[in-house]
Scaffold this motif. Structure first.
Motif, mmCIF file in Angstrom:
data_model
loop_
_atom_site.group_PDB
_atom_site.id
_atom_site.type_symbol
_atom_site.label_atom_id
_atom_site.label_comp_id
_atom_site.label_asym_id
_atom_site.label_seq_id
_atom_site.Cartn_x
_atom_site.Cartn_y
_atom_site.Cartn_z
ATOM 1 N N ARG A 81 -10.445 35.753 112.257
ATOM 2 C CA ARG A 81 -9.724 35.679 111.221
ATOM 3 C C ARG A 81 -8.232 35.025 111.632
ATOM 4 N NH1 ARG A 81 -8.989 39.463 105.774
ATOM 5 N NH2 ARG A 81 -7.798 40.603 106.944
ATOM 6 N N TRP A 88 -5.265 32.760 105.346
ATOM 7 C CA TRP A 88 -6.368 33.371 106.431
ATOM 8 C C TRP A 88 -6.949 31.657 107.335
ATOM 9 C CZ3 TRP A 88 -4.820 37.726 108.783
ATOM 10 C CH2 TRP A 88 -4.270 38.609 107.355
ATOM 11 N N ARG A 90 -10.024 30.976 109.852
ATOM 12 C CA ARG A 90 -11.446 31.055 111.203
ATOM 13 C C ARG A 90 -11.299 30.607 111.966
ATOM 14 N NH1 ARG A 90 -17.548 29.979 110.058
ATOM 15 N NH2 ARG A 90 -18.288 30.545 112.399
#
Length: 140
Positions: A81, A88, A90
């Motif tokens: 992350r 956040w 990915r």
């Protein structure tokens, strides 16, 4: 060494123990990530190994040996992350687990543990656990 750490828990005031436990949990979570590949999804964590002599510093991926053994192909994906605004996002990064049919990892001779050197990408929220904080066989 472990006895001294355990004894410190009885000496520290309760709020200090709770704060130390919270810090340890956060550190463990920041070192942990997922590996996906070959129809498998596994948990791994990163360990930072300091430079020693002519050997450079390194980051090791640590997971169950059967995880690497069951994953197919030469490369799997680390699911990480990165900070994005107030939250956040990915970030996927490749992890080369084999070269052809030759594993890039080293398996422990008797435990279901394997390690693999890896260069994590820049800009991700990954904080490897320092090697000095990992228990050694002599600690048991």
């Amino acid at each position: 060494m472990r006895l001294a750490r355990a004894a410190a828990l009885f000496i520290l005031p309760a709020p200090a123990v709770a704060a130390a436990a919270d810090d340890a949990c956060r550190a463990a979570l920041r070192a942990t990530f997922r590996l996906h590949g070959g129809g498998q999804s596994r948990t791994a964590f990163a360990v930072a190994v300091p430079a020693e002599g002519e050997l450079p510093a390194a980051v090791l991926v640590v997971t169950a040996a059967h995880s690497f053994e069951k994953m197919q192909g030469e490369t799997v994906t680390a699911v990480l992350r990165a900070a994005a605004g107030d939250g956040w996002e990915r970030r996927d990064a490749p992890v080369a687990i084999r070269r052809g049919t030759t594993p890039n990892w080293v398996r422990h001779p008797s435990a279901d543990v394997a390690v693999l050197p890896w260069a994590p990408p820049e800009g991700v929220d990954l904080a490897p656990i320092p090697l000095a904080q990992v228990a050694a066989a002599a600690d048991f």
